[in-house]
Scaffold this active site. Sequence first.
Site, short mmCIF file in Angstrom:
data_model
loop_
_atom_site.label_atom_id
_atom_site.label_comp_id
_atom_site.label_asym_id
_atom_site.label_seq_id
_atom_site.Cartn_x
_atom_site.Cartn_y
_atom_site.Cartn_z
N GLY A 191 0.90 -0.73 -0.09
CA GLY A 191 -0.11 0.04 -0.04
C GLY A 191 0.69 1.64 -0.20
O GLY A 191 0.69 2.40 1.45
N GLY B 158 -0.80 7.74 1.25
CA GLY B 158 -0.58 8.54 2.78
C GLY B 158 0.45 7.92 2.96
O GLY B 158 1.87 8.32 2.51
N GLY C 109 2.04 4.48 3.56
CA GLY C 109 3.14 4.06 2.71
C GLY C 109 3.63 5.13 1.82
O GLY C 109 5.19 4.09 1.48
N SER D 67 -4.07 -0.10 14.30
CA SER D 67 -4.80 1.63 14.96
C SER D 67 -4.74 1.98 16.45
O SER D 67 -5.11 0.55 17.43
CB SER D 67 -5.86 1.68 14.12
OG SER D 67 -6.23 3.00 13.83
N TYR E 129 -14.19 -1.56 10.97
CA TYR E 129 -12.96 -1.04 10.26
C TYR E 129 -11.95 -1.74 11.73
O TYR E 129 -10.72 -1.78 12.20
CB TYR E 129 -13.00 0.22 10.80
CG TYR E 129 -11.00 1.04 10.31
CD1 TYR E 129 -10.62 0.71 9.31
CD2 TYR E 129 -10.37 2.03 11.52
CE1 TYR E 129 -8.71 0.97 8.98
CE2 TYR E 129 -9.10 2.36 11.24
CZ TYR E 129 -8.68 2.31 10.41
OH TYR E 129 -6.86 2.35 9.83
N1 LIG Z 1 -5.16 7.89 8.67
C1 LIG Z 1 -4.97 7.41 9.54
O1 LIG Z 1 -5.64 8.53 10.35
C2 LIG Z 1 -4.80 6.40 10.25
C3 LIG Z 1 -4.99 6.40 11.84
C4 LIG Z 1 -4.24 4.59 12.18
C5 LIG Z 1 -4.54 4.12 11.02
N2 LIG Z 1 -4.07 3.66 9.86
C6 LIG Z 1 -3.84 3.17 9.70
O2 LIG Z 1 -2.18 2.85 8.28
C7 LIG Z 1 -2.32 2.22 7.17
C8 LIG Z 1 -1.74 3.85 5.63
O3 LIG Z 1 -3.45 3.99 5.45
P1 LIG Z 1 -3.35 5.91 4.62
O4 LIG Z 1 -3.79 6.40 6.08
O5 LIG Z 1 -2.03 5.37 4.83
O6 LIG Z 1 -4.40 5.53 4.07
P2 LIG Z 1 -3.69 5.52 2.46
O7 LIG Z 1 -4.02 7.07 2.20
O8 LIG Z 1 -6.22 5.47 1.76
O9 LIG Z 1 -3.18 4.63 1.85
C9 LIG Z 1 -3.81 3.48 1.82
C10 LIG Z 1 -2.88 2.88 1.39
O10 LIG Z 1 -3.63 1.14 1.17
C11 LIG Z 1 -3.58 0.53 -0.27
N3 LIG Z 1 -4.92 -0.08 -0.28
C12 LIG Z 1 -6.13 0.03 -0.29
N4 LIG Z 1 -6.63 -1.65 -0.11
C13 LIG Z 1 -5.65 -2.35 -1.04
C14 LIG Z 1 -5.62 -3.50 -1.81
N5 LIG Z 1 -7.46 -4.14 -1.58
N6 LIG Z 1 -4.74 -4.06 -1.43
C15 LIG Z 1 -3.58 -3.59 -1.84
N7 LIG Z 1 -3.45 -2.24 -1.21
C16 LIG Z 1 -4.70 -1.15 -1.12
C17 LIG Z 1 -3.56 1.38 -1.20
O11 LIG Z 1 -3.91 1.69 -2.55
P3 LIG Z 1 -4.83 2.77 -3.46
O12 LIG Z 1 -4.20 3.71 -4.15
O13 LIG Z 1 -4.50 1.23 -4.50
O14 LIG Z 1 -6.53 2.19 -2.77
C18 LIG Z 1 -3.11 2.93 0.08
O15 LIG Z 1 -1.56 2.55 -0.61
C19 LIG Z 1 -3.46 1.50 7.28
O16 LIG Z 1 -3.69 0.12 7.30
C20 LIG Z 1 -4.59 2.52 8.70
O17 LIG Z 1 -5.36 1.69 8.91
C21 LIG Z 1 -4.52 4.88 9.45
#
Ligand SMILES: NC(=O)c1ccc[n+]([C@@H]2O[C@H](COP(=O)([O-])OP(=O)(O)OC[C@H]3O[C@@H](n4cnc5c(N)ncnc54)[C@H](OP(=O)(O)O)[C@@H]3O)[C@@H](O)[C@H]2O)c1
Length: 276
Positions: A9, A13, A15, A136, A162
């Site tokens: 991912g 964001g 990643g 999270s 979630y």
């Molecule tokens: N943002 C927050 O406040 C927060 C808080 C706590 C935990 N987290 C955790 O942090 C991690 C990263 O999230 P983020 O906040 O950076 O969100 P994000 O910007 O939405 O990025 C999520 C990434 O995961 C990928 N992804 C989603 N579904 C997928 C699938 N089926 N197969 C492969 N890749 C997939 C997305 O790819 P696509 O471009 O293809 O969609 C994107 O690259 C997650 O595990 C999230 O639960 C985030």
Amino acid sequence: MSELAVITGTTHGIGRVTSRELACAGKTVVMLCRDVTAAGVVRDEIRQHAPAARVEVVRCDLASLASVREAAAAVRRDYPPIGLLINNAGMVSTRRRASPEGFELTFATNHLGPFLLTALLADHLDKAARIVMVASRIHYRGRLDLAAVTNAQAPYGATAAYAQSKLANVLHTFALARRMAGTDITVNCLHPGVVATNLLPRWLRIIKPLISRVMFDAERGARTSLYLALDPSVAGTTGRYFDEYQLPRPASALANDVELQESLWRKSAEWTGAPH
Ligand SMILES: NC(=O)c1ccc[n+]([C@@H]2O[C@H](COP(=O)([O-])OP(=O)(O)OC[C@H]3O[C@@H](n4cnc5c(N)ncnc54)[C@H](OP(=O)(O)O)[C@@H]3O)[C@@H](O)[C@H]2O)c1
């Protein structure tokens, strides 16, 4: 430790920043993404920051167990043993949807896919590898209802789904760390902070300037992942949950329930067909 980092991912964001910083730190970075075009853009962006870096893309849709199997086979075939595996990808579905194999989509993407991927790569890890799971703080609100994962008629709420998937990340971390005991492989999980990424509802991102003191940008949101991936001080630390300030914290009571960890493990292994 091997210089090969595998991370899921990276198109947006946390990643995206994490993979860039790993490349800048000299790692060969293999990005597992479902959208290989978007991942290619990120790869090119990283090469501008780190021209000497080796950054590659392998297609992997974590919602699909078949896709995860193909991706794991490609990694095993094309790359040397892994020094760092970061299960970063995550999503939340606003309504109940089913994965290609019929599991509730948020759980399938956030837990079952990473569970299978990790199991399939387990014997392709360096002897001092680090595994990092991006969980999270919402796991504190999570409850595990495994019957609902396969019941298309079960009531569905996005937040509960979630939170359940993120609780599963922490349960998985602790169960895996127990299985890795006696080796030099470490397994830890983390809360990255509340981070202004695509994951958050749009209205929250719009008011970000007003609440920027409590909401991180992705640069800051990547810090704990990078700390657990790279910092020498956590080389021997395993089976812990870290907060957004890189501090170890007690996980929820449910996350620490060994019987729950083991029942999730058994069901996940059965559903995914993961090797034991
Ligand atoms: N943002 C927050 O406040 C927060 C808080 C706590 C935990 N987290 C955790 O942090 C991690 C990263 O999230 P983020 O906040 O950076 O969100 P994000 O910007 O939405 O990025 C999520 C990434 O995961 C990928 N992804 C989603 N579904 C997928 C699938 N089926 N197969 C492969 N890749 C997939 C997305 O790819 P696509 O471009 O293809 O969609 C994107 O690259 C997650 O595990 C999230 O639960 C985030």
